[in-house]
Design a protein around this motif. Structure first.
Motif, PDB file in Angstrom:
ATOM      1  N   ALA A  41      -0.314   0.283  -0.647  1.00  0.00           N
ATOM      2  CA  ALA A  41      -1.086   1.498  -0.896  1.00  0.00           C
ATOM      3  C   ALA A  41      -2.002   1.277  -2.093  1.00  0.00           C
ATOM      4  O   ALA A  41      -1.553   0.810  -3.125  1.00  0.00           O
ATOM      5  CB  ALA A  41      -0.144   2.666  -1.155  1.00  0.00           C
ATOM      6  N   THR A  42      -3.254   1.552  -1.946  1.00  0.00           N
ATOM      7  CA  THR A  42      -4.238   1.337  -3.012  1.00  0.00           C
ATOM      8  C   THR A  42      -4.127   2.351  -4.103  1.00  0.00           C
ATOM      9  O   THR A  42      -3.570   2.485  -4.717  1.00  0.00           O
ATOM     10  CB  THR A  42      -5.656   1.351  -2.438  1.00  0.00           C
ATOM     11  OG1 THR A  42      -5.909   2.603  -1.838  1.00  0.00           O
ATOM     12  CG2 THR A  42      -5.866   0.262  -1.458  1.00  0.00           C
ATOM     13  N   GLY A  43      -4.202   3.320  -4.314  1.00  0.00           N
ATOM     14  CA  GLY A  43      -4.122   4.347  -5.322  1.00  0.00           C
ATOM     15  C   GLY A  43      -4.811   5.557  -4.755  1.00  0.00           C
ATOM     16  O   GLY A  43      -4.506   6.656  -5.131  1.00  0.00           O
ATOM     17  N   ALA A  44      -5.714   5.336  -3.827  1.00  0.00           N
ATOM     18  CA  ALA A  44      -6.381   6.465  -3.184  1.00  0.00           C
ATOM     19  C   ALA A  44      -5.376   7.154  -2.263  1.00  0.00           C
ATOM     20  O   ALA A  44      -4.617   6.504  -1.556  1.00  0.00           O
ATOM     21  CB  ALA A  44      -7.579   5.988  -2.380  1.00  0.00           C
ATOM     22  N   GLU A  45      -5.379   8.472  -2.301  1.00  0.00           N
ATOM     23  CA  GLU A  45      -4.465   9.227  -1.446  1.00  0.00           C
ATOM     24  C   GLU A  45      -4.982   9.273  -0.015  1.00  0.00           C
ATOM     25  O   GLU A  45      -6.183   9.353   0.219  1.00  0.00           O
ATOM     26  CB  GLU A  45      -4.306  10.656  -1.965  1.00  0.00           C
ATOM     27  CG  GLU A  45      -3.549  10.739  -3.257  1.00  0.00           C
ATOM     28  CD  GLU A  45      -3.291  12.168  -3.706  1.00  0.00           C
ATOM     29  OE1 GLU A  45      -3.607  13.118  -2.957  1.00  0.00           O
ATOM     30  OE2 GLU A  45      -2.749  12.327  -4.802  1.00  0.00           O
ATOM     31  N   CYS A  46      -4.064   9.226   0.926  1.00  0.00           N
ATOM     32  CA  CYS A  46      -4.416   9.380   2.331  1.00  0.00           C
ATOM     33  C   CYS A  46      -4.921  10.803   2.573  1.00  0.00           C
ATOM     34  O   CYS A  46      -4.551  11.740   1.867  1.00  0.00           O
ATOM     35  CB  CYS A  46      -3.202   9.144   3.221  1.00  0.00           C
ATOM     36  SG  CYS A  46      -2.730   7.422   3.419  1.00  0.00           S
ATOM     37  N   THR A  47      -5.717  10.945   3.594  1.00  0.00           N
ATOM     38  CA  THR A  47      -6.175  12.252   4.048  1.00  0.00           C
ATOM     39  C   THR A  47      -5.610  12.481   5.448  1.00  0.00           C
ATOM     40  O   THR A  47      -5.022  11.573   6.038  1.00  0.00           O
ATOM     41  CB  THR A  47      -7.715  12.322   4.112  1.00  0.00           C
ATOM     42  OG1 THR A  47      -8.160  11.436   5.149  1.00  0.00           O
ATOM     43  CG2 THR A  47      -8.348  11.934   2.783  1.00  0.00           C
ATOM     44  N   ALA A  48      -5.818  13.647   5.986  1.00  0.00           N
ATOM     45  CA  ALA A  48      -5.366  13.935   7.349  1.00  0.00           C
ATOM     46  C   ALA A  48      -6.002  12.967   8.343  1.00  0.00           C
ATOM     47  O   ALA A  48      -5.370  12.568   9.322  1.00  0.00           O
ATOM     48  CB  ALA A  48      -5.706  15.374   7.717  1.00  0.00           C
ATOM     49  N   ASP A  49      -7.241  12.565   8.085  1.00  0.00           N
ATOM     50  CA  ASP A  49      -7.938  11.660   8.999  1.00  0.00           C
ATOM     51  C   ASP A  49      -7.363  10.247   8.998  1.00  0.00           C
ATOM     52  O   ASP A  49      -7.631   9.471   9.908  1.00  0.00           O
ATOM     53  CB  ASP A  49      -9.429  11.617   8.670  1.00  0.00           C
ATOM     54  CG  ASP A  49     -10.107  12.953   8.948  1.00  0.00           C
ATOM     55  OD1 ASP A  49      -9.604  13.724   9.797  1.00  0.00           O
ATOM     56  OD2 ASP A  49     -11.129  13.229   8.291  1.00  0.00           O
ATOM     57  N   ASP A  50      -6.572   9.891   7.979  1.00  0.00           N
ATOM     58  CA  ASP A  50      -5.952   8.569   7.924  1.00  0.00           C
ATOM     59  C   ASP A  50      -4.707   8.479   8.806  1.00  0.00           C
ATOM     60  O   ASP A  50      -4.262   7.387   9.136  1.00  0.00           O
ATOM     61  CB  ASP A  50      -5.561   8.220   6.481  1.00  0.00           C
ATOM     62  CG  ASP A  50      -6.765   8.058   5.587  1.00  0.00           C
ATOM     63  OD1 ASP A  50      -7.746   7.429   6.010  1.00  0.00           O
ATOM     64  OD2 ASP A  50      -6.732   8.578   4.448  1.00  0.00           O
ATOM     65  N   ILE A  51      -4.139   9.608   9.169  1.00  0.00           N
ATOM     66  CA  ILE A  51      -2.929   9.645   9.997  1.00  0.00           C
ATOM     67  C   ILE A  51      -3.354   9.638  11.456  1.00  0.00           C
ATOM     68  O   ILE A  51      -4.157  10.464  11.877  1.00  0.00           O
ATOM     69  CB  ILE A  51      -2.087  10.913   9.704  1.00  0.00           C
ATOM     70  CG1 ILE A  51      -1.818  11.069   8.204  1.00  0.00           C
ATOM     71  CG2 ILE A  51      -0.802  10.912  10.519  1.00  0.00           C
ATOM     72  CD1 ILE A  51      -1.075   9.941   7.554  1.00  0.00           C
ATOM     73  N   GLU A  52      -2.800   8.709  12.228  1.00  0.00           N
ATOM     74  CA  GLU A  52      -3.125   8.634  13.657  1.00  0.00           C
ATOM     75  C   GLU A  52      -2.072   9.411  14.451  1.00  0.00           C
ATOM     76  O   GLU A  52      -0.872   9.177  14.290  1.00  0.00           O
ATOM     77  CB  GLU A  52      -3.154   7.185  14.129  1.00  0.00           C
ATOM     78  CG  GLU A  52      -3.500   7.052  15.590  1.00  0.00           C
ATOM     79  CD  GLU A  52      -3.483   5.615  16.088  1.00  0.00           C
ATOM     80  OE1 GLU A  52      -3.597   5.433  17.306  1.00  0.00           O
ATOM     81  OE2 GLU A  52      -3.327   4.690  15.279  1.00  0.00           O
ATOM     82  N   VAL A  53      -2.548  10.339  15.271  1.00  0.00           N
ATOM     83  CA  VAL A  53      -1.654  11.128  16.126  1.00  0.00           C
ATOM     84  C   VAL A  53      -2.150  10.981  17.553  1.00  0.00           C
ATOM     85  O   VAL A  53      -3.303  11.275  17.856  1.00  0.00           O
ATOM     86  CB  VAL A  53      -1.642  12.620  15.718  1.00  0.00           C
ATOM     87  CG1 VAL A  53      -0.735  13.420  16.650  1.00  0.00           C
ATOM     88  CG2 VAL A  53      -1.204  12.775  14.267  1.00  0.00           C
ATOM     89  N   VAL A  54      -1.248  10.504  18.417  1.00  0.00           N
ATOM     90  CA  VAL A  54      -1.587  10.320  19.827  1.00  0.00           C
ATOM     91  C   VAL A  54      -0.740  11.290  20.650  1.00  0.00           C
ATOM     92  O   VAL A  54       0.463  11.399  20.432  1.00  0.00           O
ATOM     93  CB  VAL A  54      -1.324   8.862  20.276  1.00  0.00           C
ATOM     94  CG1 VAL A  54      -1.610   8.686  21.751  1.00  0.00           C
ATOM     95  CG2 VAL A  54      -2.150   7.886  19.436  1.00  0.00           C
ATOM     96  N   GLY A  55      -1.382  11.981  21.573  1.00  0.00           N
ATOM     97  CA  GLY A  55      -0.701  12.939  22.436  1.00  0.00           C
ATOM     98  C   GLY A  55      -1.270  14.324  22.230  1.00  0.00           C
ATOM     99  O   GLY A  55      -1.761  14.652  21.153  1.00  0.00           O
ATOM    100  N   GLY A  56      -1.200  15.122  23.264  1.00  0.00           N
ATOM    101  CA  GLY A  56      -1.752  16.466  23.213  1.00  0.00           C
ATOM    102  C   GLY A  56      -0.683  17.516  23.069  1.00  0.00           C
ATOM    103  O   GLY A  56       0.521  17.229  23.085  1.00  0.00           O
ATOM    104  N   PHE A  57      -1.125  18.749  22.923  1.00  0.00           N
ATOM    105  CA  PHE A  57      -0.216  19.887  22.776  1.00  0.00           C
ATOM    106  C   PHE A  57       0.838  19.857  23.874  1.00  0.00           C
ATOM    107  O   PHE A  57       0.545  19.623  25.045  1.00  0.00           O
ATOM    108  CB  PHE A  57      -1.002  21.202  22.848  1.00  0.00           C
ATOM    109  CG  PHE A  57      -0.141  22.411  22.630  1.00  0.00           C
ATOM    110  CD1 PHE A  57       0.037  22.913  21.359  1.00  0.00           C
ATOM    111  CD2 PHE A  57       0.497  23.032  23.687  1.00  0.00           C
ATOM    112  CE1 PHE A  57       0.846  24.035  21.138  1.00  0.00           C
ATOM    113  CE2 PHE A  57       1.305  24.141  23.491  1.00  0.00           C
ATOM    114  CZ  PHE A  57       1.482  24.636  22.203  1.00  0.00           C
TER     115      PHE A  57
END
Length: 185
Positions: free
Chosen positions: A47-63
């Motif tokens: 981990a670099t020091g920069a915080e992850c954002t929601a866009d960094d998390i990969e989510v596959v699958g629908g509702f």
């Protein structure tokens, strides 16, 4: 003296490993180069020091389907609650006092493993929003969620389990993907 010798020996092994990786052939068919790269060239990113954002998390699958959640190694866990709708819902947004029926999957940040999932049990979890029945990250992060929405919540320890509990390590960041099955009565 013996410890210094071990440190130097370990350093020599590391240099040799890097040299083997750097000396590999550019020929993709070279099995020696591939083996050296597979063994020594793939060092997990820290981990670099920069915080992850929601866009960094990969989510596959629908509702309605159990999501596959991937947390990167290239950024640090957020220190504040992160909320992002992945699938839009409809109708009024949930407010404190509203009964909710939610499906969810929980991944722990430190080991990137699924710890819990109502999808796996085949039964949504019910709660009254804002009543303290759940962690603060849910009571805060689900405000405004609409029925039919899939929402990502990245919950810092201060809004999760803090010092641990319920199978969760102390100071653990939690990643939830939630589906709002029903909002209201």
């Amino acid at each position: 003296m013996r410890t210094l010798g071990r440190i130097i020996g370990i350093g020599a092994v590391a240099v040799a490993a890097l040299t083997l990786t750097a000396c590999g052939s550019d020929d993709d068919k070279s099995s020696d180069s591939s083996a050296a790269q597979a063994t020594f060239g793939k060092v997990p990113a820290k981990a670099t020091g920069a915080e992850c954002t929601a866009d960094d998390i990969e989510v596959v699958g629908g509702f309605g389907t159990a999501p596959k959640i991937t947390i990167p190694d290239t950024c640090a866990p957020p220190t504040k609650l992160v909320v992002k709708d992945l699938v839009a819902g409809s109708g009024p947004g949930a407010a404190a006092g509203d009964p909710l029926s939610m499906n969810y999957s929980l991944i722990t940040w430190s080991d990137k493993q699924k710890l819990d999932s109502s999808f796996d049990r085949g039964k949504p979890f019910t709660l009254t929003l804002g009543s303290g029945q759940v962690i603060k990250g849910w009571d805060q992060g689900l405000v405004g969620v609409q029925q039919g929405a899939r929402r990502l919540l990245i919950v810092p320890p201060s809004l999760g389990y803090g010092q641990g509990g319920n199978g969760i390590k102390p100071n653990e960041t939690l990643v939830f993907v939630t589906d709002a099955v029903k909002i209201g009565k």
